[in-house]
Scaffold this active site. Structure first.
Site, PDB file in Angstrom:
ATOM      1  CB  ALA A  34      -0.988  -0.101   1.360  1.00  0.00           C
ATOM      2  CE1 TYR A  35       5.100   5.418   3.305  1.00  0.00           C
ATOM      3  CE2 TYR A  35       6.531   4.435   2.072  1.00  0.00           C
ATOM      4  CZ  TYR A  35       6.025   5.310   3.496  1.00  0.00           C
ATOM      5  OH  TYR A  35       7.011   6.660   3.121  1.00  0.00           O
TER       6      TYR A  35
END
Length: 247
Positions: free
Chosen positions: A153-154
């Site tokens: 996600a990051y």
């Protein structure tokens, strides 16, 4: 008088970490600043001169209407916006493989790391265009260039930030507005302190200098990027990686 005398900046994530240190640096060099963070209590604890130089605004940066209202409030107070620095961000769940990532967490990370930066830049650009001057800095990450295992996600959200920087840099290149990104490797911040030790060890071992960066190092390069002196670089992602990225 500092190098940012009479300039007006907006800084998101200003209550802690990189946003806090950059905010104090620009304040010390003469800027007036709209300080944005979801943690309004922390803003009031960290900044002490709102009567003259600061506009403290607690808000949810993932709500476009709140962002637009905050920008309007800062314009109403200081009359212009010269600088936007998007520091607000979260890592989301880490040290997990892609098949274990939840869609809800992925979406939350994108909302804060990417969409909030889109909302703020969308809101300030018309004001910068009216004066043919502006500096926008999106804080990305080396993870957005290389991808960190266990941080889908990051990494993906920061890659999106880098993509947006390239597009915006080209779109406004002839207007007096520069739009760049900064891609740090591991900087010792509360965000990193909250991550699993194994994840931080994995990231730090990739750095040839074998150490994390400091907040002061990050603030110094950020200040240069948004300064009037940095006038011929746009759409670019500056590295702050201790040798991890050499491209």
């Amino acid at each position: 008088m500092g190098s940012f005398n009479k300039q007006v900046a907006i800084i998101t994530g200003a209550a802690s970490g990189l946003g806090l240190v950059i905010s104090h640096k620009l304040l010390n060099e003469g800027a007036c600043i709209g300080l944005l963070d979801i943690n309004e209590k922390a803003l009031n604890e960290q900044f002490v001169n709102p009567e003259k130089y600061e506009e403290l605004i607690g808000l949810d940066l993932t709500d476009q209407s709140q962002v637009e209202a905050a920008v309007a409030r800062i314009i109403g107070r200081f009359g212009k916006i010269d600088i936007l620095i998007n520091c607000a961000g979260i890592t989301g769940e880490t040290n997990i493989k892609s098949h274990d990532v939840s869609a809800e967490n992925l979406q939350k990370v994108f909302e804060i790391n990417f969409m909030a930066s889109f909302y703020t830049s969308k809101a300030v650009l018309p004001h910068m265009l009216a004066k043919n001057y502006g500096r926008i800095l999106h804080i990305a990450s080396i993870a957005g260039k290389e991808g960190n295992a266990g941080m889908l996600a990051y990494s993906a959200s920061k890659a999106a930030v880098i993509g947006m920087t390239k597009v915006q840099g080209k779109e406004y290149a002839d207007t007096g507005i520069t739009i760049n990104a900064l891609a740090p490797a591991v900087i010792q911040t509360p965000l990193v302190d909250a991550m699993p030790e194994m994840q931080v060890k994995y990231m730090t071992e990739k750095i040839p200098m074998k150490r994390t960066g400091t907040l002061e190092e990050a603030a110094n390069i950020a200040a240069f990027i948004v300064s009037p002196e940095n006038s011929f670089t746009t759409g670019f992602t500056f590295d702050l990686s201790g040798g991890r990225a050499t491209y």
